[in-house]
Scaffold this motif. Structure first.
Motif, mmCIF file in Angstrom:
data_model
loop_
_atom_site.group_PDB
_atom_site.id
_atom_site.type_symbol
_atom_site.label_atom_id
_atom_site.label_comp_id
_atom_site.label_asym_id
_atom_site.label_seq_id
_atom_site.Cartn_x
_atom_site.Cartn_y
_atom_site.Cartn_z
ATOM 1 N N LYS A 90 -7.104 -7.158 5.923
ATOM 2 C CA LYS A 90 -6.144 -6.414 6.733
ATOM 3 C C LYS A 90 -4.909 -7.250 7.035
ATOM 4 C CE LYS A 90 -7.760 -3.685 9.851
ATOM 5 N NZ LYS A 90 -8.360 -3.127 11.096
ATOM 6 N N ARG B 156 -1.222 -6.186 5.774
ATOM 7 C CA ARG B 156 -0.189 -5.975 6.797
ATOM 8 C C ARG B 156 1.035 -6.831 6.498
ATOM 9 N NH1 ARG B 156 -3.708 -5.966 12.448
ATOM 10 N NH2 ARG B 156 -4.270 -3.735 12.421
ATOM 11 N N VAL C 51 -8.303 0.410 1.464
ATOM 12 C CA VAL C 51 -7.192 -0.360 2.028
ATOM 13 C C VAL C 51 -5.930 -0.170 1.197
ATOM 14 C CG1 VAL C 51 -7.611 -2.543 0.787
ATOM 15 C CG2 VAL C 51 -6.579 -2.583 3.056
ATOM 16 N N TYR D 73 -2.010 1.376 2.657
ATOM 17 C CA TYR D 73 -0.744 0.652 2.731
ATOM 18 C C TYR D 73 0.240 1.007 1.625
ATOM 19 C CZ TYR D 73 -2.920 -2.221 6.320
ATOM 20 O OH TYR D 73 -3.536 -2.647 7.482
#
Length: 259
Positions: free
Chosen positions: A184, A188, A210, A214
């Protein structure tokens, strides 16, 4: 979509290993400037082969593109040396957290700046930028990379690529073998680079959950063919696609050439 928006254009690419093992069978997709594109698919579908073709790295592994075109900012990738592609702004982070393990974290990062012939002042400025993105690397700057954690090695590999000041960052399985919180943090950071600096990113990812969280868009590869493309939000919301193509969040192993 105007031509000016296209940063990377892959058109009907076929590729083989050892002149006989088919790996890509007419793959086509496009990446627009300023977007994150996720390349998804299960084990052995050809994701890694596609990324190596984009950086013209297949010849080093007895592979070759037999037909089709790959263009980065309009230039023919297949006629360029990999080192020249890096200097032009196409920079890849290979799967496996490749670091010079006997060198310190900071020495690894500096090597990325040297690859593009940066000045000392530019390297110093870029180092501070990388340390702001990955504060853990600043804490470990004097530590040999081989003695750092898997997550820190992945951050080092990404940081070294960023030291080359890419316009397109290509990542192969950046989450592989890492803890969920580390994954994560890395994604990010990548999203922040995309949002704040306009960095275009292509990521082949085993963790579809994931990746789709994103990314802006995604392309699914199956048996060496791009079978599906769309917005990440659309793919994320369709249970049939997640179950059939993406394995519902399964952790795929490293993909090998598809037979």
């Amino acid at each position: 979509m105007s031509d000016e928006t296209i940063l990377l254009d892959i058109n009907s690419v076929h590729a083989v290993y050892n002149k006989t093992i088919k790996a890509l069978n007419g793959v086509s997709f496009q990446l627009r400037r300023g977007e994150i594109l996720a390349l998804l698919g299960s084990n052995g579908t050809g994701k890694t082969t596609a990324l190596k073709a984009i950086s013209n790295l297949l010849p080093a592994e007895r592979g070759q593109v037999t037909s089709g075109t790959i263009r980065f900012e309009g230039r023919d990738v297949l006629s360029e040396k990999p080192a020249n592609l890096v200097r032009s702004g196409l920079v890849q982070v290979l799967e496996g957290r490749h670091c010079f393990k006997s060198l310190s974290v900071e020495e690894n990062l500096i090597s990325g700046g040297l690859g593009r012939s940066s000045s000392r002042r530019e390297i110093a400025a870029d180092l501070e930028r990388i340390y702001a993105i990955f504060p853990r690397l600043k804490e470990k700057r004097r530590t040999a990379s081989g003695l750092t954690s898997g997550g820190e090695q992945q951050m080092t590999a990404i940081g070294r690529a960023l030291m080359s000041r890419p316009r397109l960052l290509v990542l192969d399985e950046p989450s592989m073998g890492l803890a969920p919180l580390v994954i994560k943090d890395i994604f990010r950071s990548l999203k922040a680079l995309n949002r704040d600096d306009g960095l275009s990113i292509l990521v082949a990812e085993q963790n579809s959950t994931v990746a789709l969280r994103y990314a802006d868009h995604a392309t699914v590869i199956e048996n060496g063919v791009a079978v599906l493309s769309g917005s990440a939000a659309e793919l994320r919301s369709r249970d049939d696609i997640k179950a059939f193509y993406l394995g519902e969040g399964a952790a795929f192993a490293h993909d090998r050439p598809a037979a």
